[in-house]
Scaffold this motif. Structure first.
Motif, PDB file in Angstrom:
ATOM      1  N   ARG A   1      -4.437 -66.567 -15.042  1.00 32.12           N
ATOM      2  CA  ARG A   1      -5.748 -67.225 -15.059  1.00 32.12           C
ATOM      3  C   ARG A   1      -6.858 -66.192 -14.844  1.00 32.12           C
ATOM      4  O   ARG A   1      -7.982 -66.369 -15.339  1.00 32.12           O
ATOM      5  CB  ARG A   1      -5.814 -68.284 -13.967  1.00 32.12           C
ATOM      6  CG  ARG A   1      -4.955 -69.515 -14.235  1.00 32.12           C
ATOM      7  CD  ARG A   1      -5.125 -70.542 -13.125  1.00 32.12           C
ATOM      8  NE  ARG A   1      -4.180 -71.627 -13.257  1.00 32.12           N
ATOM      9  CZ  ARG A   1      -4.353 -72.692 -14.039  1.00 32.12           C
ATOM     10  NH1 ARG A   1      -5.477 -72.790 -14.749  1.00 32.12           N
ATOM     11  NH2 ARG A   1      -3.451 -73.633 -14.114  1.00 32.12           N
ATOM     12  N   ARG A   2      -6.549 -65.123 -14.094  1.00 32.45           N
ATOM     13  CA  ARG A   2      -7.561 -64.094 -13.859  1.00 32.45           C
ATOM     14  C   ARG A   2      -7.703 -63.169 -15.069  1.00 32.45           C
ATOM     15  O   ARG A   2      -8.809 -62.783 -15.448  1.00 32.45           O
ATOM     16  CB  ARG A   2      -7.193 -63.274 -12.615  1.00 32.45           C
ATOM     17  CG  ARG A   2      -8.271 -62.299 -12.178  1.00 32.45           C
ATOM     18  CD  ARG A   2      -7.955 -61.736 -10.806  1.00 32.45           C
ATOM     19  NE  ARG A   2      -6.861 -60.793 -10.838  1.00 32.45           N
ATOM     20  CZ  ARG A   2      -6.999 -59.486 -11.012  1.00 32.45           C
ATOM     21  NH1 ARG A   2      -8.194 -58.983 -11.208  1.00 32.45           N
ATOM     22  NH2 ARG A   2      -5.952 -58.697 -10.998  1.00 32.45           N
ATOM     23  N   LEU A   3      -6.580 -62.810 -15.692  1.00 37.75           N
ATOM     24  CA  LEU A   3      -6.608 -61.873 -16.818  1.00 37.75           C
ATOM     25  C   LEU A   3      -6.978 -62.566 -18.132  1.00 37.75           C
ATOM     26  O   LEU A   3      -7.601 -61.948 -18.998  1.00 37.75           O
ATOM     27  CB  LEU A   3      -5.240 -61.190 -16.965  1.00 37.75           C
ATOM     28  CG  LEU A   3      -4.731 -60.375 -15.772  1.00 37.75           C
ATOM     29  CD1 LEU A   3      -3.349 -59.806 -16.072  1.00 37.75           C
ATOM     30  CD2 LEU A   3      -5.697 -59.250 -15.434  1.00 37.75           C
ATOM     31  N   ARG A   4      -6.524 -63.826 -18.317  1.00 39.30           N
ATOM     32  CA  ARG A   4      -6.773 -64.598 -19.533  1.00 39.30           C
ATOM     33  C   ARG A   4      -6.418 -63.800 -20.790  1.00 39.30           C
ATOM     34  O   ARG A   4      -7.277 -63.552 -21.669  1.00 39.30           O
ATOM     35  CB  ARG A   4      -8.228 -65.077 -19.580  1.00 39.30           C
ATOM     36  CG  ARG A   4      -8.597 -65.995 -18.417  1.00 39.30           C
ATOM     37  CD  ARG A   4     -10.071 -66.358 -18.445  1.00 39.30           C
ATOM     38  NE  ARG A   4     -10.370 -67.255 -19.544  1.00 39.30           N
ATOM     39  CZ  ARG A   4     -10.281 -68.598 -19.485  1.00 39.30           C
ATOM     40  NH1 ARG A   4      -9.883 -69.164 -18.368  1.00 39.30           N
ATOM     41  NH2 ARG A   4     -10.577 -69.344 -20.523  1.00 39.30           N
ATOM     42  N   PRO A   5      -5.158 -63.383 -20.935  1.00 33.78           N
ATOM     43  CA  PRO A   5      -4.775 -62.630 -22.134  1.00 33.78           C
ATOM     44  C   PRO A   5      -4.800 -63.518 -23.373  1.00 33.78           C
ATOM     45  O   PRO A   5      -4.736 -64.750 -23.290  1.00 33.78           O
ATOM     46  CB  PRO A   5      -3.346 -62.184 -21.809  1.00 33.78           C
ATOM     47  CG  PRO A   5      -2.824 -63.256 -20.894  1.00 33.78           C
ATOM     48  CD  PRO A   5      -4.009 -63.659 -20.051  1.00 33.78           C
ATOM     49  N   ASP A   6      -4.866 -62.876 -24.532  1.00 31.20           N
ATOM     50  CA  ASP A   6      -4.807 -63.613 -25.800  1.00 31.20           C
ATOM     51  C   ASP A   6      -3.376 -63.958 -26.167  1.00 31.20           C
ATOM     52  O   ASP A   6      -3.123 -64.976 -26.815  1.00 31.20           O
ATOM     53  CB  ASP A   6      -5.440 -62.774 -26.921  1.00 31.20           C
ATOM     54  CG  ASP A   6      -6.867 -62.385 -26.592  1.00 31.20           C
ATOM     55  OD1 ASP A   6      -7.686 -63.296 -26.358  1.00 31.20           O
ATOM     56  OD2 ASP A   6      -7.158 -61.173 -26.536  1.00 31.20           O
ATOM     57  N   VAL A   7      -2.437 -63.075 -25.752  1.00 31.51           N
ATOM     58  CA  VAL A   7      -1.020 -63.279 -26.055  1.00 31.51           C
ATOM     59  C   VAL A   7      -0.215 -63.026 -24.780  1.00 31.51           C
ATOM     60  O   VAL A   7      -0.455 -62.040 -24.077  1.00 31.51           O
ATOM     61  CB  VAL A   7      -0.526 -62.328 -27.173  1.00 31.51           C
ATOM     62  CG1 VAL A   7       0.951 -62.570 -27.463  1.00 31.51           C
ATOM     63  CG2 VAL A   7      -1.351 -62.524 -28.446  1.00 31.51           C
ATOM     64  N   TRP A   8       0.720 -63.924 -24.490  1.00 29.48           N
ATOM     65  CA  TRP A   8       1.626 -63.776 -23.345  1.00 29.48           C
ATOM     66  C   TRP A   8       3.049 -63.676 -23.888  1.00 29.48           C
ATOM     67  O   TRP A   8       3.496 -64.531 -24.659  1.00 29.48           O
ATOM     68  CB  TRP A   8       1.499 -64.968 -22.406  1.00 29.48           C
ATOM     69  CG  TRP A   8       2.529 -65.071 -21.301  1.00 29.48           C
ATOM     70  CD1 TRP A   8       3.424 -66.069 -21.110  1.00 29.48           C
ATOM     71  CD2 TRP A   8       2.731 -64.151 -20.228  1.00 29.48           C
ATOM     72  NE1 TRP A   8       4.185 -65.842 -19.982  1.00 29.48           N
ATOM     73  CE2 TRP A   8       3.775 -64.666 -19.420  1.00 29.48           C
ATOM     74  CE3 TRP A   8       2.138 -62.935 -19.881  1.00 29.48           C
ATOM     75  CZ2 TRP A   8       4.235 -64.013 -18.285  1.00 29.48           C
ATOM     76  CZ3 TRP A   8       2.598 -62.275 -18.744  1.00 29.48           C
ATOM     77  CH2 TRP A   8       3.631 -62.809 -17.963  1.00 29.48           C
ATOM     78  N   VAL A   9       3.759 -62.614 -23.493  1.00 28.24           N
ATOM     79  CA  VAL A   9       5.073 -62.330 -24.042  1.00 28.24           C
ATOM     80  C   VAL A   9       6.109 -62.330 -22.930  1.00 28.24           C
ATOM     81  O   VAL A   9       5.914 -61.700 -21.886  1.00 28.24           O
ATOM     82  CB  VAL A   9       5.087 -60.958 -24.762  1.00 28.24           C
ATOM     83  CG1 VAL A   9       6.444 -60.726 -25.414  1.00 28.24           C
ATOM     84  CG2 VAL A   9       3.982 -60.892 -25.803  1.00 28.24           C
ATOM     85  N   LYS A  10       7.186 -63.058 -23.152  1.00 28.30           N
ATOM     86  CA  LYS A  10       8.325 -63.064 -22.221  1.00 28.30           C
ATOM     87  C   LYS A  10       9.558 -62.602 -22.967  1.00 28.30           C
ATOM     88  O   LYS A  10       9.686 -62.774 -24.186  1.00 28.30           O
ATOM     89  CB  LYS A  10       8.564 -64.458 -21.646  1.00 28.30           C
ATOM     90  CG  LYS A  10       7.543 -64.878 -20.602  1.00 28.30           C
ATOM     91  CD  LYS A  10       7.728 -64.117 -19.292  1.00 28.30           C
ATOM     92  CE  LYS A  10       8.988 -64.573 -18.570  1.00 28.30           C
ATOM     93  NZ  LYS A  10       9.114 -63.907 -17.248  1.00 28.30           N
TER      94      LYS A  10
END
Length: 465
Positions: free
Chosen positions: A411-420
């Motif tokens: 929520r703090r970084l608000r990336p465009d893409v999150w990868v797991k």
């Protein structure tokens, strides 16, 4: 030993008070600065600070100390963090109170008051020492350690004992695994009453070796502040020098407690003194850089103090994000424990980086890994995992988070893409709802077949003689 055995901290508990403000003028009746008070802070000091530091990563800690019924004792009881359990000796008198007045962050004067005599230990104290995984002695010369000397000597024959000495206290018991005097204390214990003299690393290691022989300790680490530490053993001419990775600029109060507490946790996990001193030096440096004891205080405790950062970061993460977005780029974040970095991790991170214009790696803290993976994990502390990840060419920044999931950090970084990585389903990820709030895309990338931290650990255990 089991993972449920606590680290036991034995020593004198103090109440530390800081009165902080600005000094811009002198008093009219004397050439002394006038401090305009901006805030006050109270916290456990002495063995209490050491116990709080030992419990920072979620460990169970038992603090064996003397407490009374005076206001200072009652105040400290309520200040200890939840991970610290008390095993009390009775105190005849008042708990010592140490008060500092600081102007612009620099101490001007310290006022000490109070003091009492510890009584005899009860069954709870002896039980705590028998069940200890490791023992840290924080001897401030108030009498707690003297009362328990024989019990500490017995403990040194069973488990690692780290002894943080004080000129007003007793010498360590024989068999201590590691004794941690600072430079000034080492000179004093060696009979050098003057600060001037040989300040070379060779001289410091010689003092450490002399004290190790005198105290019958396995090793002695002489801490040197911004210069790091020297680890020495009796009758040994090959001391270990551990430098500080970065310059120190901050309040050094409590750095020795942080050093000793970190060393005790490493030894409790089966580490050797060189490993303990290396990690302790890094931890003490980070403690000073974070603001010293102020980094442990509640956010409302001192109105003028900046609250501690919720994460540990490598580089200017927010600046990186802003610069990438200013160029119309895509911010990618990836997460995991990354305990034993292997080829599968590297392939995953390289592929993650290819999906955007920068890669921020979100790493579980030591406490978070322990909660997720169980006792004995992580194999590598967060500082080591962060350093290795930051050294990869595909990684632009590393951020450590302490929760079980990275939701708050995302929520703090608000990336465009999150990868797991792995065999997750996107909809089953606990952070999926948060990512949908700002329209982030979630990707799951496979790890390289046959590579896993668990498998590496199993093969290493099978290969051990």
């Amino acid at each position: 030993m089991t993972g449920h055995q606590p680290i036991v901290v034995v020593g004198d508990l103090l109440l530390d008070e800081d009165v902080a403000g600005d000094a811009t003028r002198l008093a009219p009746d004397a050439p002394v600065p006038v401090v305009e008070v901006a805030g006050e802070r109270r916290r456990p000091g002495g063995a209490g600070l050491a116990a709080a530091l030992a419990a920072r990563d979620g460990r169970e800690v038992v603090l064996v100390t003397a407490l009374g019924t005076d206001p200072a004792s009652e105040a400290v009881r309520g200040m200890l963090p939840p991970g610290v359990r008390l095993a009390e000796l009775p105190l005849d008198g008042c708990l010592p109170v140490k008060s500092r007045v600081l102007a612009d962050g620099q101490p001007l004067v310290r006022v000490d008051r109070g003091g009492g005599v510890p009584g005899s230990p009860g069954p709870a104290v002896h039980r705590a020492l028998r069940e200890a995984r490791a023992v840290l002695v924080a001897d401030y010369g108030q009498g707690t350690v003297a009362v328990l000397r024989q019990a500490l000597a017995d403990a040194a024959r069973r488990v690692p004992v780290v002894w943080d000495p004080h000129p007003r206290g007793r010498p360590p018991v024989g068999g201590a695994r590691l004794v941690t005097p600072n430079e000034r204390e080492a000179r004093w214990f060696c009979g050098e009453r003057e600060r001037e003299g040989d300040d070379s690393l060779r001289a410091h290691s010689r003092r450490g070796a002399l004290l190790a022989e005198r105290w019958e300790a396995l090793s002695v680490a002489v801490t040197l502040g911004c210069r790091g530490a020297v680890l020495a053993r009796a009758h040994c001419d090959d001391p270990l020098y551990v430098p500080v990775a970065a310059g120190l600029d901050g309040d050094p109060c409590g750095a020795g407690d942080c050093f000793a507490a970190t060393a005790a946790t490493v030894l409790a996990d089966g580490g050797l003194p060189p490993e303990a001193v290396g990690q302790a030096t890094e931890a003490a440096s980070a403690f000073i850089a974070a603001g010293g004891p102020a980094s442990l205080a509640p956010r409302a405790a001192l109105s003028a103090a900046r609250p501690p950062a919720p994460v540990a970061e490598s580089g200017d993460v927010q600046g990186l994000i802003a610069s990438v977005r200013a160029e119309g780029g895509t911010v990618v974040a990836a997460g995991g424990c990354f305990d034993l970095l292997h080829a599968g991790h590297v392939q995953f991170l390289e592929n993650a980086r290819r999906t955007g214009d920068c890669l921020i790696v979100c790493v579980n803290s030591d406490a978070s890994v322990r909660r997720l993976k169980g006792p004995g994990r992580p194999f590598n502390p967060a500082a080591d995992r962060t350093r290795v990840l930051a050294g990869l060419g595909c990684v632009d920044a590393v951020v450590v988070f302490d929760e079980d999931t990275p939701e708050a950090l995302l929520r703090r970084l608000r990336p465009d893409v999150w990868v797991k990585g792995g065999d997750y389903s996107v909809r089953d990820l606990p952070e999926a709802a948060a990512l949908r709030e700002w329209g982030a895309q979630t990707l799951v990338l496979p790890y390289l077949d046959g590579r896993s931290t668990t498998e590496l650990a199993r093969r290493a255990a099978c290969a051990s003689p």
